[in-house]
Design a protein around this motif. Structure first.
Motif, PDB file in Angstrom:
ATOM      1  N   LYS A 284       6.070  -1.036  15.966  1.00  0.00           N
ATOM      2  CA  LYS A 284       4.661  -0.670  15.835  1.00  0.00           C
ATOM      3  C   LYS A 284       4.093  -1.259  14.537  1.00  0.00           C
ATOM      4  N   LYS A 285       2.833  -1.634  14.607  1.00  0.00           N
ATOM      5  CA  LYS A 285       2.175  -2.253  13.460  1.00  0.00           C
ATOM      6  C   LYS A 285       0.731  -1.762  13.414  1.00  0.00           C
ATOM      7  N   TYR A 286       0.313  -1.297  12.246  1.00  0.00           N
ATOM      8  CA  TYR A 286      -1.064  -0.824  12.146  1.00  0.00           C
ATOM      9  C   TYR A 286      -1.616  -1.032  10.729  1.00  0.00           C
ATOM     10  N   ILE A 287      -2.923  -1.136  10.673  1.00  0.00           N
ATOM     11  CA  ILE A 287      -3.653  -1.246   9.410  1.00  0.00           C
ATOM     12  C   ILE A 287      -4.089   0.142   8.992  1.00  0.00           C
ATOM     13  N   VAL A 288      -3.987   0.427   7.695  1.00  0.00           N
ATOM     14  CA  VAL A 288      -4.453   1.702   7.186  1.00  0.00           C
ATOM     15  C   VAL A 288      -5.086   1.494   5.818  1.00  0.00           C
ATOM     16  N   VAL A 289      -6.304   2.014   5.677  1.00  0.00           N
ATOM     17  CA  VAL A 289      -7.024   1.977   4.404  1.00  0.00           C
ATOM     18  C   VAL A 289      -7.506   3.389   4.111  1.00  0.00           C
ATOM     19  N   ILE A 290      -7.157   3.902   2.930  1.00  0.00           N
ATOM     20  CA  ILE A 290      -7.589   5.237   2.517  1.00  0.00           C
ATOM     21  C   ILE A 290      -8.178   5.134   1.118  1.00  0.00           C
ATOM     22  N   LEU A 291      -9.447   5.507   0.988  1.00  0.00           N
ATOM     23  CA  LEU A 291     -10.127   5.571  -0.299  1.00  0.00           C
ATOM     24  C   LEU A 291     -10.503   7.017  -0.551  1.00  0.00           C
ATOM     25  N   ALA A 292     -10.270   7.503  -1.754  1.00  0.00           N
ATOM     26  CA  ALA A 292     -10.507   8.922  -2.032  1.00  0.00           C
ATOM     27  C   ALA A 292     -11.252   9.100  -3.352  1.00  0.00           C
ATOM     28  N   LEU A 293     -12.493   9.575  -3.259  1.00  0.00           N
ATOM     29  CA  LEU A 293     -13.205  10.003  -4.463  1.00  0.00           C
ATOM     30  C   LEU A 293     -12.656  11.352  -4.875  1.00  0.00           C
ATOM     31  N   ARG A 294     -12.458  11.537  -6.158  1.00  0.00           N
ATOM     32  CA  ARG A 294     -11.802  12.769  -6.625  1.00  0.00           C
ATOM     33  C   ARG A 294     -12.319  13.129  -8.011  1.00  0.00           C
TER      34      ARG A 294
ATOM     35  N   ASN B  49      -0.343  12.841   2.299  1.00  0.00           N
ATOM     36  CA  ASN B  49      -0.326  13.677   3.503  1.00  0.00           C
ATOM     37  C   ASN B  49      -1.071  13.006   4.664  1.00  0.00           C
ATOM     38  N   ALA B  50      -2.166  12.322   4.360  1.00  0.00           N
ATOM     39  CA  ALA B  50      -2.891  11.603   5.414  1.00  0.00           C
ATOM     40  C   ALA B  50      -2.035  10.478   5.971  1.00  0.00           C
ATOM     41  N   SER B  51      -1.338   9.771   5.101  1.00  0.00           N
ATOM     42  CA  SER B  51      -0.441   8.702   5.548  1.00  0.00           C
ATOM     43  C   SER B  51       0.673   9.245   6.436  1.00  0.00           C
ATOM     44  N   ARG B  52       1.175  10.404   6.096  1.00  0.00           N
ATOM     45  CA  ARG B  52       2.252  11.025   6.888  1.00  0.00           C
ATOM     46  C   ARG B  52       1.755  11.403   8.288  1.00  0.00           C
TER      47      ARG B  52
END
Length: 397
Positions: free
Chosen positions: A363-373, A386-389
């Protein structure tokens, strides 16, 4: 003798014109010709005077106020005695105004061309956009999206943007994917791609060297800032440290080699990424360099596009991105044996990661997560892991 004289007189009589035989129409025709010649003379004089006036009066004024402002823009000083509606103690307050920027106010962030050191907004060339491919997105994974939204409720202080796309099916998740976020060090990914596009255009080679000058030295991430100035570094070394160590000094050197921030932005316009741009040399602690989760996903998707990058460029880029030293974000949520090529970013108020996951089952997928904090809040990192998991478990199983 007499005959000769008679003939001579007869001939002389015929040789002398008889004005009495000239008809009235012939005289009128001559008068008309004279009038036409006079009219032509008057018309010539009027045209000459008009051209002379245009060349000496109209054209100089038009050139200075209109034509010159387009090709050679200058900044005019506007004098005013008022400031914020109040008399400025009788002092003249000077303010600079660029007429081209007033005429085209969006040119500062939408420009796609440069001429005479002036940014320009020119009509888009569709052929330029053909080299980059849009995301192959089909059906949104609503169940995974619900899980991610529920996860976000547990982190009310975090404002995330998430974009995920599975290669085989094209299934995707989009949460604030088109919302503009500070790019932080993720901006180094388009800088890297722009560098290899310049190499492919034979502007320089991966073996060319640059001298590290004091103006390139940048604080923040990376150790090149502590090296001695005046030393030469290859483009290969600079690109490697920019991605693997997230080195700010090497990034500034590469941007300078490309021709400055403007050149990077022109490339992004050519790739049809209007919400991603470079405004500030690194470190960009105020977050003025921007991007979106979806545009970074699009750039990642095109790393495998042979119409966008040749095989040599792709091999270098994947090699750099597969050895990023920061493995504490998306990678920390992946299963055992998964490979991840990516680039992270952190400026305190924004934490992010963008890459491609290669799972052991193919399996192959793209993932982009940006987080303002909140500034340096550990909850940003916790949310991304946790989102990646959740994403990995849903797609890979």
């Amino acid at each position: 003798m007499y005959a000769y004289k008679q003939v001579s007189e007869k001939t002389s009589l015929h040789a002398v014109p008889n004005y009495r035989n000239i008809t009235r129409p012939t005289l009128q025709k001559e008068k008309i010709n004279k009038k036409n010649k006079l009219f032509e003379l008057y018309r010539f004089l009027v045209c000459f005077l008009f051209l002379l006036a245009f060349a000496t009066i109209v054209f100089p004024k038009t050139y200075n106020t209109l034509i010159k402002q387009v090709f050679y823009p200058t900044t005019y000083k506007i004098h005013t005695h008022y400031k914020n509606g109040m008399l400025n103690n009788g002092k003249i307050n000077n303010s600079s105004i660029n007429l081209y920027k007033i005429y085209s106010p969006t040119v500062n962030y939408l420009y796609n061309d440069i001429f005479n050191n002036q940014v320009l907004l020119t009509p888009s060339d569709v052929k330029k956009h053909n080299e980059i491919t849009s995301l192959f997105s089909t059906t949104e994974m609503t169940k995974l999206k619900s899980q991610l939204l529920n996860l976000g409720k547990s982190y009310p202080s975090i404002k995330p943007a998430v974009y995920v796309m599975e290669y085989d099916s094209g299934n995707y998740v989009d949460i604030n994917g088109d919302t503009q976020y500070p790019a932080a060090s993720i901006i180094k990914l388009p800088v890297l791609v722009r560098m290899f596009k310049s190499i492919e255009a034979n502007q320089f080679t991966i073996y060319d060297e640059m001298k590290m000058l004091p103006e390139y030295v940048s604080s923040g991430s990376g150790n090149l800032q502590y090296s001695q100035t005046g030393k030469n570094y290859s483009m290969d070394y600079l690109a490697k440290t920019m991605i693997q160590d997230s080195d700010n000094t090497s990034t500034n050197m590469i941007i300078s080699k490309l021709g400055g921030m403007s050149d990077v932005n022109v490339g992004l316009r050519d790739w049809n990424m209007p919400k991603t741009y470079v405004r500030t040399w690194l470190p960009d602690l105020d977050g003025t360099n921007k991007t979106t989760a979806k545009e970074m996903a699009t750039l990642l998707y095109n790393l495998d596009n042979p119409g966008f990058l040749n095989i040599n460029s792709r091999e270098y880029i994947i090699d750099y991105m597969s050895h990023v030293k920061n493995n504490r974000l998306i990678q920390a949520g992946l299963g055992e044996g998964a490979l991840f090529v990516h680039k992270t970013g952190d400026i305190g108020t924004m934490l992010g990661d963008a890459g491609i996951v290669y799972a052991p089952n193919g399996k192959k997928y793209i993932v982009v997560i940006l987080a303002l904090r909140p500034y340096n809040s550990p909850l940003g990192k916790e949310y991304i892991v946790n989102a990646s998991r959740l994403i990995y478990k849903y797609i890979v199983g």
